[in-house]
Design an enzyme around this catalytic site. Structure first.
Site, mmCIF file in Angstrom:
data_model
loop_
_atom_site.group_PDB
_atom_site.id
_atom_site.type_symbol
_atom_site.label_atom_id
_atom_site.label_comp_id
_atom_site.label_asym_id
_atom_site.label_seq_id
_atom_site.Cartn_x
_atom_site.Cartn_y
_atom_site.Cartn_z
ATOM 1 N N GLN A 110 13.609 5.288 -9.580
ATOM 2 C CA GLN A 110 13.937 3.801 -10.228
ATOM 3 C C GLN A 110 15.252 4.150 -10.877
ATOM 4 O O GLN A 110 16.631 2.915 -11.174
ATOM 5 C CB GLN A 110 13.123 2.496 -11.236
ATOM 6 N N LYS A 125 8.904 0.421 -13.741
ATOM 7 C CA LYS A 125 7.955 0.042 -12.376
ATOM 8 C C LYS A 125 6.292 0.188 -13.028
ATOM 9 O O LYS A 125 5.925 0.026 -13.950
ATOM 10 C CB LYS A 125 7.790 1.211 -11.704
ATOM 11 N N ASP A 165 8.048 -6.881 -5.893
ATOM 12 C CA ASP A 165 7.605 -5.335 -5.387
ATOM 13 C C ASP A 165 6.798 -5.490 -3.996
ATOM 14 O O ASP A 165 6.727 -7.278 -3.625
ATOM 15 C CB ASP A 165 7.272 -4.146 -5.917
ATOM 16 N N ASN A 239 9.723 -9.066 2.118
ATOM 17 C CA ASN A 239 10.763 -8.892 2.223
ATOM 18 C C ASN A 239 11.933 -8.232 2.358
ATOM 19 O O ASN A 239 13.192 -8.581 2.666
ATOM 20 C CB ASN A 239 10.766 -9.430 0.816
HETATM 21 P P1 NDP Z 1 6.589 -7.525 0.887
HETATM 22 O O1 NDP Z 1 5.234 -7.353 0.399
HETATM 23 O O2 NDP Z 1 7.065 -8.872 1.228
HETATM 24 O O3 NDP Z 1 6.550 -6.236 2.524
HETATM 25 C C1 NDP Z 1 5.545 -5.098 2.862
HETATM 26 C C2 NDP Z 1 6.102 -4.322 4.083
HETATM 27 O O4 NDP Z 1 4.889 -4.206 4.306
HETATM 28 C C3 NDP Z 1 4.805 -5.850 4.717
HETATM 29 O O5 NDP Z 1 4.630 -6.444 6.319
HETATM 30 C C4 NDP Z 1 3.548 -4.947 4.965
HETATM 31 O O6 NDP Z 1 2.475 -5.616 6.090
HETATM 32 C C5 NDP Z 1 3.701 -3.761 4.694
HETATM 33 N N1 NDP Z 1 2.634 -2.618 4.104
HETATM 34 C C6 NDP Z 1 3.127 -3.146 3.483
HETATM 35 N N2 NDP Z 1 1.849 -1.385 2.853
HETATM 36 C C7 NDP Z 1 1.910 -0.937 3.737
HETATM 37 C C8 NDP Z 1 1.167 0.172 3.831
HETATM 38 N N3 NDP Z 1 0.648 0.906 3.521
HETATM 39 N N4 NDP Z 1 1.072 0.655 5.404
HETATM 40 C C9 NDP Z 1 2.225 -0.133 6.638
HETATM 41 N N5 NDP Z 1 2.613 -1.334 6.264
HETATM 42 C C10 NDP Z 1 2.624 -1.738 5.385
HETATM 43 O O7 NDP Z 1 7.503 -6.311 0.241
HETATM 44 P P2 NDP Z 1 8.936 -5.784 0.282
HETATM 45 O O8 NDP Z 1 8.914 -6.391 1.277
HETATM 46 O O9 NDP Z 1 9.353 -5.877 -1.175
HETATM 47 O O10 NDP Z 1 8.640 -4.113 -0.069
HETATM 48 C C11 NDP Z 1 8.994 -3.144 0.904
HETATM 49 C C12 NDP Z 1 9.341 -1.934 1.090
HETATM 50 O O11 NDP Z 1 10.922 -2.199 -0.076
HETATM 51 C C13 NDP Z 1 8.490 -1.010 -0.678
HETATM 52 O O12 NDP Z 1 9.083 0.172 0.164
HETATM 53 C C14 NDP Z 1 9.497 -1.375 -1.269
HETATM 54 O O13 NDP Z 1 8.895 -0.756 -2.606
HETATM 55 C C15 NDP Z 1 10.819 -1.821 -1.264
HETATM 56 N N6 NDP Z 1 11.219 -2.759 -1.802
HETATM 57 C C16 NDP Z 1 11.087 -3.716 -2.594
HETATM 58 C C17 NDP Z 1 12.601 -3.694 -2.848
HETATM 59 C C18 NDP Z 1 12.627 -5.740 -3.201
HETATM 60 O O14 NDP Z 1 13.130 -6.096 -3.575
HETATM 61 N N7 NDP Z 1 11.380 -6.477 -3.155
HETATM 62 C C19 NDP Z 1 13.896 -3.529 -3.589
HETATM 63 C C20 NDP Z 1 13.612 -2.416 -2.998
HETATM 64 C C21 NDP Z 1 12.965 -2.022 -2.209
HETATM 65 P P3 NDP Z 1 1.843 -6.707 5.597
HETATM 66 O O15 NDP Z 1 1.634 -7.532 5.641
HETATM 67 O O16 NDP Z 1 0.316 -5.907 6.278
HETATM 68 O O17 NDP Z 1 0.853 -6.187 3.886
HETATM 69 O O1 2IT Z 2 12.438 -1.150 -5.572
HETATM 70 C C1 2IT Z 2 12.828 -1.817 -6.606
HETATM 71 O O2 2IT Z 2 14.510 -1.547 -6.506
HETATM 72 C C2 2IT Z 2 12.225 -3.648 -6.236
HETATM 73 N N1 2IT Z 2 11.046 -3.876 -6.124
HETATM 74 C C3 2IT Z 2 13.127 -4.174 -6.822
HETATM 75 C C4 2IT Z 2 13.148 -3.797 -8.487
HETATM 76 C C5 2IT Z 2 14.072 -5.198 -9.107
HETATM 77 O O3 2IT Z 2 13.660 -4.712 -10.332
HETATM 78 O O4 2IT Z 2 14.902 -6.154 -8.660
#
Ligand code: NDP
Ligand code: 2IT
Length: 445
Positions: A110, A125, A165, A239
């Protein structure tokens, strides 16, 4: 590695049994070796030794009462990694796999990601091993309130600003914010990803996925391509995945598969995103329900084999290390021409090496998924101004930020003689600003 090998060895020794953290630090230090050669004054000032050590790590008990009146205990974390260029900023992850090493890898990444956005935010984080799956709204609320009852004393709009996250979306941010406000009697922009009526930014929900596609669009154009007519795989259905799939579709691609932690769906006609949103966002059910709405689609148990579907572009948007060497080879053998990381560190080090050797476009997470945190920083600006921009205004700023990140990472790679190596370019471009700031601010005696 010559100059930085000792920094890496010491870091590993000091932080045993944290493989994801070692993986993230190794990649960054390998990229920074030529920077260390060019800047002996940064080596002398201990910038590299200092940047791998978090400024502060908070670990706390989170006890709460479940629906059966039974006491449950989880562990909470907040790693305040680096505040050289702004208040600590980064999400909170709620997933049973969370431990200190995972939060440290995410917090370390980050620092550089936040610097790349060009906005004044430091790196941090947090998270917990609490599993929101199968919990009632009441249980999630009581967990979030208990978590914030400790966390509130460590955060603040000018100190540390958490967000979402994995496992943390609008519902959880609402419960965190409510408890923070109750305890502090203060209405400030201490969290981002808030609801629109109470200080949230339009387009924050869409920002990570949209930003990933804006980044890829710019990078594809540089190699004479676009999303138009391409077949795309998007892992995850949370998301980031949902809005990456939406924007890729808007840009003319066909998304044929998405997944969750149980399995993946393949729909040769293109994934129906309204159905995905209904199942995952509204009903909080499993992705396999998709075939009840679209019987022509195919559900396969196990998420790894999503990468065996032929595609032009792969967008891993689920979790760390979801693409290993085997999956990388299959993707390439099937004609994949570009990989854009929406999740944090979704490709193993071996997979990255395979992609880079093949010469395809490889867009690393800390550059390609920075749109989420960038829009969080825009939410902080709007909160400070007590004003809000329209969706179109925020979206336009996001797009420009992603284009700039791509250009800055490309430029840094070229300057160091590694044209097209966006891993190195992103690490260097993100690091330089933080290093300059740490250097200027001196060491505390
Ligand atoms: P969500 O909780 O909204 O979605 C996560 C998704 O990934 C779900 O479909 C989940 O499945 C799946 N998942 C989670 N853990 C695992 C695992 N161990 N094995 C397989 N599938 C898995 O999270 P986000 O969409 O927010 O985050 C997804 C990724 O993006 C993460 O790496 C996060 O750190 C990264 N990220 C998020 C940001 C944000 O703004 N939200 C910004 C930048 C990066 P299930 O529904 O079965 O749990
Ligand atoms: O991994 C990421 O960049 C996030 N989960 C978003 C962090 C934030 O502060 O919006």
């Amino acid at each position: 590695m010559k100059i930085l090998q000792k920094v890496l060895d010491d870091c590993k020794k000091r932080n045993p049994n944290e493989p994801e953290f070692h993986q993230a630090v190794t990649e960054v230090l390998e990229s920074l070796e030529p920077v260390a050669e060019k800047h002996p004054e940064w080596v002398e000032a201990g910038i590299f030794d200092r940047i791998v050590e978090p400024e502060r790590q908070i670990i706390f008990r989170v006890s709460w009462v479940d629906d059966n009146n039974k006491v449950q205990v989880n562990r909470g974390f907040r790693v305040q990694y680096n505040s050289a260029i702004g208040p600590y900023k980064g999400g909170i992850r709620l997933h049973p796999s969370v431990n200190l090493g995972i939060i440290k890898f995410l917090g370390f990444e980050q620092i550089f990601k936040n610097s790349l956005t060009g906005l004044p935010i430091g790196g941090g984080k947090g998270g917990s091993d609490f599993d929101p799956k199968g919990k009632s709204d009441g249980e999630v609320m009581r967990f979030c309130q208990s978590f914030m009852t400790e966390l509130y004393r460590h955060i603040g709009e000018n100190t540390d600003v958490p967000a979402g996250d994995i496992g943390v979306g609008a519902r959880e941010i609402g419960y965190f914010y409510g408890q923070y406000k109750r305890l502090k009697n203060d209405f400030t922009g201490v969290l981002t990803g808030k609801g629109i009526p109470w200080g949230g930014s339009l387009a924050r929900k869409e920002a990570t996925g949209f930003g990933l596609c804006y980044f890829m669009d710019e990078a594809l154009r540089d190699i004479g391509s676009t999303f138009e007519g391409k077949t795309v795989l998007v892992s995850g259905s949370g998301n980031v995945a949902t809005y990456a799939a939406q924007k890729a579709t808007e840009l003319g691609a066909k998304v044929v598969a998405m997944s969750d932690s149980n399995g993946f769906v393949y729909d040769k006609n293109g994934i129906d995103l309204a159905a995905i949103k209904q199942i995952k966002e509204v009903e909080r059910k499993r992705i396999k329900e998709y075939v009840n709405i679209h019987p022509e689609a195919v559900y396969t148990e196990g998420c790894k084999n999503i990468w065996t579907i032929p595609c032009d572009i792969a967008l891993p948007c689920a979790t760390q290390n979801e693409i290993d060497a085997e999956s990388a080879k299959i993707l390439l053998a099937n004609g994949c021409k570009a990989v854009g990381e929406g999740a944090n560190m979704p490709s193993t080090a071996e997979a990255i090496e395979i992609f880079q050797k093949s010469g395809i476009l490889f867009a690393p997470a800390k550059a390609a998924n920075a749109g989420g945190v960038a829009t969080s920083a825009l939410e902080m600006s709007q909160n400070s101004m007590r004003y809000s921009w329209t969706f179109e205004e925020v979206d336009a700023k996001l797009k420009q930020i992603m284009v700039n990140i791509y250009r800055n990472a490309s430029k840094a790679a070229e300057e160091y003689g590694q044209k097209g190596n966006l891993v190195m370019g992103a690490n260097i471009a993100g690091f330089e600003k933080v290093a300059q700031s740490m250097y200027a601010q001196g060491v505390a005696y």
